[in-house]
Scaffold this active site. Structure first.
Site, mmCIF file in Angstrom:
data_model
loop_
_atom_site.group_PDB
_atom_site.id
_atom_site.type_symbol
_atom_site.label_atom_id
_atom_site.label_comp_id
_atom_site.label_asym_id
_atom_site.label_seq_id
_atom_site.Cartn_x
_atom_site.Cartn_y
_atom_site.Cartn_z
ATOM 1 N N HIS A 1 34.269 41.436 43.600
ATOM 2 C CA HIS A 1 34.992 42.189 44.628
ATOM 3 C C HIS A 1 33.961 42.690 45.624
ATOM 4 O O HIS A 1 33.084 43.474 45.246
ATOM 5 C CB HIS A 1 35.734 43.371 44.003
ATOM 6 C CG HIS A 1 36.669 42.959 42.892
ATOM 7 N ND1 HIS A 1 38.011 42.769 43.099
ATOM 8 C CD2 HIS A 1 36.434 42.657 41.583
ATOM 9 C CE1 HIS A 1 38.573 42.388 41.957
ATOM 10 N NE2 HIS A 1 37.636 42.302 41.025
ATOM 11 N N GLU B 1 42.460 41.877 31.016
ATOM 12 C CA GLU B 1 41.254 42.723 31.031
ATOM 13 C C GLU B 1 41.578 43.923 30.130
ATOM 14 O O GLU B 1 41.035 44.052 29.050
ATOM 15 C CB GLU B 1 40.917 43.153 32.471
ATOM 16 C CG GLU B 1 39.704 44.073 32.574
ATOM 17 C CD GLU B 1 39.438 44.598 34.000
ATOM 18 O OE1 GLU B 1 40.344 44.528 34.855
ATOM 19 O OE2 GLU B 1 38.313 45.086 34.242
ATOM 20 N N ASP C 1 32.001 43.946 39.912
ATOM 21 C CA ASP C 1 31.659 45.000 40.874
ATOM 22 C C ASP C 1 30.206 45.389 40.635
ATOM 23 O O ASP C 1 29.917 46.422 40.031
ATOM 24 C CB ASP C 1 32.591 46.207 40.675
ATOM 25 C CG ASP C 1 34.041 45.835 40.908
ATOM 26 O OD1 ASP C 1 34.450 45.725 42.076
ATOM 27 O OD2 ASP C 1 34.760 45.608 39.903
#
Ligand code: HPA
Ligand code: ZN
Length: 337
Positions: free
Chosen positions: A21, A202, A281
């Site tokens: 991301h 997840e 991330d």
């Protein structure tokens, strides 16, 4: 590269990153620099104080800070500079192709125009190709905690820029927001010719992965680590060669696993699944591609063959042309010969 340890080989091989991301690549230093450039004040006294807040207990505790960090992004140059900083890190880790998620709703909801977001990111992608030889593509993600109607409106606002993104994804708070909530908008995206992927499994159950496959007809599953709880699902993913974009350090930082030694990556590979390593991330979870790859190899004692399989999977799973895929696989073959 024959004399290298598996960890050294992992760092050295050419690879693709398929789950990152871009807003999650904003380092605390850049958050502070952009806040200053844009005349914004932050609720943290220093870079160190911000970094100290990165103690997450689950996905939501991370997302709250992630959206707050992204709020310093106002102008086209901010989006460009953020993406360029990521490309420099990716190239240093021998990432030669990357497919980047972005969250337009996190910006348009603050009054930032779609044009600003996409032009800033797209110009950085073009620069990565020109200056670093890294091929890059954008995947627009819908925020699943928002409504399907909001996703439809976001798609509409992005369509004038459709030449700049290749696919559609689904991210943000998973539990309570199953993939089926977005069946209609994903059908429209497929009709428009976009690649489709979704985060599933997840924190959410295997049933969410089934929904991503059956209701959204996704070509890849982002994370998918909980698939191992359902043998029929593992068989389906293996038989259809549906790639899983796995993010080991993310799983550790968000407490999906308690220790990297317990990470399911080895079991996913041994089950014959097309698993890949990614950073999710990286500014928040403790590292970029090679930090993820090397630490996973070391914690799970992955072999040289596992490393080559993971690099090969990253190219197999990518949305490049057949010609580019052949070139990338040849690059890998040459590197390990
Ligand atoms: N999971 C779900 N949504 C996200 C993530 C993630 O790891 N990172 C940014 N949005
Ligand atoms: Zn993610």
């Amino acid at each position: 590269m024959t004399l290298m340890t598996p960890a050294q080989l992992a760092a050295a091989v050419p690879k693709a990153e398929l789950h990152m991301h871009i807003e999650g690549s904003l380092e605390p230093e850049l958050i502070f620099a952009l806040a200053q450039r844009n005349g914004l004040s932050l609720p943290y006294a220093s870079v160190e104080a911000l970094r100290a807040a990165y103690a997450f207990i689950d996905l939501q505790s991370f997302l709250d800070i992630y959206y707050a960090g992204a709020s310093v992004l106002l102008h086209e140059a901010d989006f460009h500079d953020m993406a360029w900083a990521y490309f420099l890190r990716a190239a240093a880790d021998n990432v030669v192709h990357t497919e980047i998620f972005f969250d337009p709703q996190a910006h348009t909801a603050r009054g930032v125009p779609m044009d600003t977001v996409i032009q800033g990111l797209a110009s950085a992608c073009a620069r990565a190709q020109a200056e670093l030889g890294v091929s890059a593509a954008l995947i627009l993600c819908f925020l699943r905690h928002l409504s399907e109607e909001d996703a439809f409106n976001t798609l509409e606002a992005a369509l004038p820029y459709r030449e700049h993104f290749i696919g559609i994804g689904l991210d943000s708070s998973e539990v309570g927001h199953p993939p089926s909530k977005f069946s209609r908008v994903f059908a429209r995206c497929r009709e428009l010719g976009f690649h489709v992927v979704a985060h599933a499994g997840e924190e959410g159950p295997p049933a969410y992965i089934w929904e991503a496959l059956n209701d959204l007809q996704t070509e890849r599953i982002d994370h998918g680590v909980r698939s191992l709880e359902d043998p029929a699902l593992v068989a389906e993913l293996a038989q259809r060669r549906i790639p899983l974009t796995v993010c080991p350090l993310s799983n550790l930082k968000l407490c999906v696993v308690d220790d990297l030694k317990d990470h399911p990556m080895k079991r996913l590979l041994d089950a014959g699944l097309c698993a890949t390593v990614n950073s999710d991330d990286p500014a928040y979870f403790g590292g970029y591609m090679n930090a993820n790859f090397v630490q996973t190899v070391e914690a799970l004692h992955l072999t040289r063959e596992d490393v080559i399989t993971l690099a090969r999977n990253s190219f197999e799973a990518s949305f490049v042309s057949d010609e580019r895929r052949a070139a990338l696989l040849a690059l890998l073959d040459n590197a390990v010969a």
